[in-house]
Design an enzyme around this catalytic site. Structure first.
Site, PDB file in Angstrom:
ATOM      1  N   ASP A 138      -4.490  22.384   9.342  1.00 48.73           N
ATOM      2  CA  ASP A 138      -4.935  21.275   8.495  1.00 48.73           C
ATOM      3  C   ASP A 138      -5.801  21.697   7.308  1.00 48.73           C
ATOM      4  O   ASP A 138      -6.137  22.863   7.163  1.00 48.73           O
ATOM      5  CB  ASP A 138      -5.691  20.274   9.374  1.00 48.73           C
ATOM      6  CG  ASP A 138      -5.259  18.855   9.085  1.00 48.73           C
ATOM      7  OD1 ASP A 138      -5.195  18.506   7.896  1.00 48.73           O
ATOM      8  OD2 ASP A 138      -4.980  18.118  10.037  1.00 48.73           O
ATOM      9  N   ASN A 163       0.840  -1.199   0.000  1.00 51.79           N
ATOM     10  CA  ASN A 163       0.000   0.000   0.000  1.00 51.79           C
ATOM     11  C   ASN A 163       0.873   1.247   0.000  1.00 51.79           C
ATOM     12  O   ASN A 163       1.962   1.249   0.558  1.00 51.79           O
ATOM     13  CB  ASN A 163      -0.924   0.038   1.222  1.00 51.79           C
ATOM     14  CG  ASN A 163      -1.981   1.125   1.075  1.00 51.79           C
ATOM     15  OD1 ASN A 163      -2.871   1.013   0.231  1.00 51.79           O
ATOM     16  ND2 ASN A 163      -1.855   2.203   1.823  1.00 51.79           N
ATOM     17  N   TRP A 204      -0.975   8.191  10.069  1.00 45.14           N
ATOM     18  CA  TRP A 204      -2.037   7.480   9.342  1.00 45.14           C
ATOM     19  C   TRP A 204      -3.244   7.413  10.245  1.00 45.14           C
ATOM     20  O   TRP A 204      -3.193   6.942  11.365  1.00 45.14           O
ATOM     21  CB  TRP A 204      -1.603   6.110   8.829  1.00 45.14           C
ATOM     22  CG  TRP A 204      -0.887   5.200   9.771  1.00 45.14           C
ATOM     23  CD1 TRP A 204      -1.254   4.834  11.041  1.00 45.14           C
ATOM     24  CD2 TRP A 204       0.339   4.503   9.501  1.00 45.14           C
ATOM     25  NE1 TRP A 204      -0.347   3.962  11.564  1.00 45.14           N
ATOM     26  CE2 TRP A 204       0.634   3.721  10.647  1.00 45.14           C
ATOM     27  CE3 TRP A 204       1.195   4.417   8.389  1.00 45.14           C
ATOM     28  CZ2 TRP A 204       1.763   2.913  10.710  1.00 45.14           C
ATOM     29  CZ3 TRP A 204       2.305   3.606   8.461  1.00 45.14           C
ATOM     30  CH2 TRP A 204       2.574   2.873   9.621  1.00 45.14           C
ATOM     31  N   GLU A 232      -1.607   0.877  -5.509  1.00 44.51           N
ATOM     32  CA  GLU A 232      -1.280   2.219  -5.990  1.00 44.51           C
ATOM     33  C   GLU A 232      -0.167   2.205  -7.036  1.00 44.51           C
ATOM     34  O   GLU A 232      -0.164   3.015  -7.962  1.00 44.51           O
ATOM     35  CB  GLU A 232      -0.834   3.125  -4.831  1.00 44.51           C
ATOM     36  CG  GLU A 232      -1.964   3.643  -3.958  1.00 44.51           C
ATOM     37  CD  GLU A 232      -2.384   2.704  -2.841  1.00 44.51           C
ATOM     38  OE1 GLU A 232      -1.803   1.605  -2.742  1.00 44.51           O
ATOM     39  OE2 GLU A 232      -3.301   3.057  -2.077  1.00 44.51           O
TER      40      GLU A 232
HETATM   41  C1  LIG Z   1      -1.816  16.821   0.921  1.00 44.06           C
HETATM   42  C2  LIG Z   1      -2.468  15.633   1.565  1.00 44.06           C
HETATM   43  C3  LIG Z   1      -2.139  15.274   2.869  1.00 44.06           C
HETATM   44  C4  LIG Z   1      -2.732  14.180   3.492  1.00 44.06           C
HETATM   45  N1  LIG Z   1      -2.375  13.869   4.766  1.00 44.06           N
HETATM   46  C5  LIG Z   1      -2.924  12.788   5.371  1.00 44.06           C
HETATM   47  C6  LIG Z   1      -2.548  12.424   6.696  1.00 44.06           C
HETATM   48  O1  LIG Z   1      -1.721  13.092   7.336  1.00 44.06           O
HETATM   49  N2  LIG Z   1      -3.119  11.332   7.246  1.00 44.06           N
HETATM   50  C7  LIG Z   1      -4.039  10.559   6.571  1.00 44.06           C
HETATM   51  O2  LIG Z   1      -4.501   9.563   7.109  1.00 44.06           O
HETATM   52  N3  LIG Z   1      -4.440  10.890   5.303  1.00 44.06           N
HETATM   53  C8  LIG Z   1      -3.887  11.984   4.696  1.00 44.06           C
HETATM   54  N4  LIG Z   1      -4.256  12.306   3.426  1.00 44.06           N
HETATM   55  C9  LIG Z   1      -5.296  11.503   2.734  1.00 44.06           C
HETATM   56  C10 LIG Z   1      -4.791  10.151   2.241  1.00 44.06           C
HETATM   57  O3  LIG Z   1      -3.613  10.290   1.491  1.00 44.06           O
HETATM   58  C11 LIG Z   1      -5.871   9.491   1.387  1.00 44.06           C
HETATM   59  O4  LIG Z   1      -6.991   9.248   2.196  1.00 44.06           O
HETATM   60  C12 LIG Z   1      -5.438   8.180   0.727  1.00 44.06           C
HETATM   61  O5  LIG Z   1      -6.461   7.745  -0.132  1.00 44.06           O
HETATM   62  C13 LIG Z   1      -5.155   7.120   1.750  1.00 44.06           C
HETATM   63  O6  LIG Z   1      -4.743   5.952   1.080  1.00 44.06           O
HETATM   64  P1  LIG Z   1      -5.054   4.513   1.689  1.00 44.06           P
HETATM   65  O7  LIG Z   1      -6.511   4.245   1.430  1.00 44.06           O
HETATM   66  O8  LIG Z   1      -4.166   3.616   0.900  1.00 44.06           O
HETATM   67  O9  LIG Z   1      -4.740   4.531   3.132  1.00 44.06           O
HETATM   68  C14 LIG Z   1      -3.683  13.411   2.788  1.00 44.06           C
HETATM   69  C15 LIG Z   1      -4.016  13.764   1.481  1.00 44.06           C
HETATM   70  C16 LIG Z   1      -3.428  14.851   0.858  1.00 44.06           C
HETATM   71  C17 LIG Z   1      -3.815  15.207  -0.544  1.00 44.06           C
HETATM   72 MN   LIG Z   2      -4.544   2.146  -0.606  1.00 42.79          MN
END
Ligand SMILES: Cc1cc2nc3c(=O)[nH]c(=O)nc-3n(C[C@H](O)[C@H](O)[C@H](O)COP(=O)(O)O)c2cc1C
Ligand SMILES: [Mn+2]
Length: 493
Positions: free
Chosen positions: A295, A182, A200, A246
């Site tokens: 944020d 992931n 996360w 991804e």
């Molecule tokens: C600029 C930016 C910062 C982000 N920061 C966080 C973060 O600090 N923690 C988090 O859980 N998701 C954050 N996200 C959202 C995740 O990247 C997004 O939900 C992603 O789809 C998670 O992937 P996953 O489903 O593989 O966990 C951020 C997104 C962006 C665009």
């Molecule tokens: Mn994912």
């Protein structure tokens, strides 16, 4: 089409007059944020910025800072190698059309198979540009001054932030049981030269992988990459369904397989062409207060405990660029990332909701707070069915307000949606309030992670929807009169 490095993408932006180079020294403490915020709030997202002399604690960093590189429809299309992101939606539509899926699950799996057939599968390589320079953190080379996070131009974004934050890190993890990979973007707060937080949130896949390691009481290897083809960061932020890798998706986006190279100190593979790699591990059970952080909600999020990331090595390209972004009061760069996701995955949404015409997450709603959907309504209470469906779909579960309008309303025109909302609803009849998980960062719910969500049916009411009067007709000029006035106005110009 694929960019061999982040630097190549920066060059392309420069050639398209989409980049401003800032050659003077600018402090990473608040000043890059203030500069970039002005740019992001200028018409159509302004330009990408390259700070060639970022200053960290009074010293010039060797790595330039790139920001707002995807903060407009044009730049996000360039990042993904297309004229417009709608082309990708069409490509996905084509894959799905080959054998029309009957439900969403089948749709995603078809998409996955289709992408496999397009030879987007990653390849293994032994060497990569991202390892041109290797600094092992546990064993600094004798004599050499130890390289550390202090050498990277990491921003302190907002005045009351708890420290410096790496805001665009691609966090690579693996499920210890299935081996599934992931990549997610989860911010990292710098604690010291070799330690950061790992933000996360509990609903994310990284957190789930973490939990598996904690249950086994095993140290979790984690690799964080910065830069490389911008398709990597886009894929890492996209809310892909579980099981759609991804790296595979990035290969599809850039129309070229991603080459993966093993890290130097941990058993994780990363794209060979990224700019910087932070290798390290998360120790089961170890938590530390993270935040506050300015944020994407436009507010500071409070201090909370999060896992700790210990670095074992930093590797990088000789000519590495440090990519970053800022979040805050909208509109910001992240709006364009989210908007592109909705456009790209609209064909997949439409499979689940045949009545769905268009959908958008307006910037004022900072992703989860507001959704506008237009539908072709056929039967009573169909708008409510669509809301409930969306609330049950992946990260759409967080949607605080969903407004459903008829197909002739342009959801991208907020003023038109508000007009329909105000004109077409009787609040008691046309709303519903439900319970659902809430975004961890939403400060409004009484309790974190859970809350109420509201749906508005702003569509025209059909028989059977408790409306016992004649629904009126929306004003519209005849096509003939419009054409005539077009002609007349041309003559007066
Ligand atoms: C600029 C930016 C910062 C982000 N920061 C966080 C973060 O600090 N923690 C988090 O859980 N998701 C954050 N996200 C959202 C995740 O990247 C997004 O939900 C992603 O789809 C998670 O992937 P996953 O489903 O593989 O966990 C951020 C997104 C962006 C665009
Ligand atoms: Mn994912």
């Amino acid at each position: 089409m694929a960019y061999g490095s982040f630097g190549k993408f920066i060059e392309a932006l420069d050639q398209a007059s989409e980049l401003k180079r800032i050659a003077i020294p600018v402090d990473t403490d608040l000043l890059i944020t203030e500069w970039a915020d002005r740019e992001m709030k200028s018409p159509n997202g302004g330009k990408a910025l390259l700070f060639e002399q970022p200053i960290v604690d009074g010293k010039k960093s060797e790595f330039p800072v790139a920001i707002n590189t995807m903060g407009s429809p044009k730049r996000i299309a360039m990042a993904l190698g297309r004229e417009s992101v709608d082309e990708i939606a069409q490509e996905i539509q084509l894959i799905l059309k080959a054998k029309p899926p009957t439900d969403l699950r089948e749709g995603w799996s078809l998409l996955k198979q289709g992408i496999h057939l397009l030879q987007a599968r990653p390849k293994s390589v032994k060497e990569g540009a991202c390892q041109e320079i290797v600094h092992k953190i546990d064993k600094p080379q004798a004599g050499a001054e130890a390289f550390s996070l202090a050498d990277l131009p990491i921003l302190k974004c907002w005045p009351k932030d708890g420290g410096r934050f790496i805001t665009l890190p691609n966090v690579h993890t693996r499920d210890p049981e299935t081996g599934a990979r992931n990549v997610g973007v989860y911010r990292l707060q710098v604690f010291d030269e070799r330690t950061t937080a790992m933000h996360w949130q509990i609903h994310k896949v990284g957190a789930r992988h973490g939990k598996r390691y904690y249950e086994r009481n095993e140290r979790m290897p984690v690799a964080v990459t910065l830069g490389g083809d911008p398709a990597y960061s886009f894929a890492a932020t996209a809310p892909l369904p579980d099981g759609l890798d991804e790296i595979l998706f990035a290969g599809f986006l850039r129309k070229k397989s991603v080459e993966l190279v093993p890290c130097k100190t941990i058993d994780v593979d990363v794209p060979a062409d990224v700019d910087l790699v932070l290798e390290g591990y998360v120790q089961p059970g170890e938590m530390r207060p993270e935040g506050p952080f300015g944020d994407h909600t436009g507010y500071y999020t409070a201090v909370e405990d999060y896992p700790v990331f210990h670095l074992s090595a930093i590797t990088h390209r000789r000519d590495a660029i440090y990519p970053t972004t800022i979040v805050g009061v909208p509109p910001m760069e992240d709006f364009y990332l989210g908007d592109a996701c909705v456009r790209i995955f609209l064909p997949v949404f439409k499979m689940n909701f045949p009545e769905l015409v268009d959908m958008t997450l307006p910037p004022e709603g900072v992703f989860h707070n507001l959704v506008f959907v237009s539908i072709r309504k056929q039967y009573p209470y169909q708008a409510f069915k669509v809301m409930h469906g969306l609330w049950g779909m992946g990260q759409m579960m967080f949607s605080k307000y969903i407004v459903v309008v008829d197909e002739d309303c342009d959801v991208h025109d907020t003023s038109e949606v508000l007009f329909r909302l105000c004109a077409n609803t009787d609040p008691a009849r046309d709303t519903t309030v439900i319970k659902n998980p809430s975004d961890s960062l939403d400060h409004a719910p009484t309790e974190q992670n859970i809350g109420s969500h509201m749906g508005f049916d702003a569509t025209r009411k059909l028989p059977g929807e408790n409306y016992h009067r004649q629904w009126p007709e929306l004003l519209k000029m005849t096509d003939e009169a419009r054409a005539l006035v077009d002609e007349l106005q041309k003559k007066t110009r």
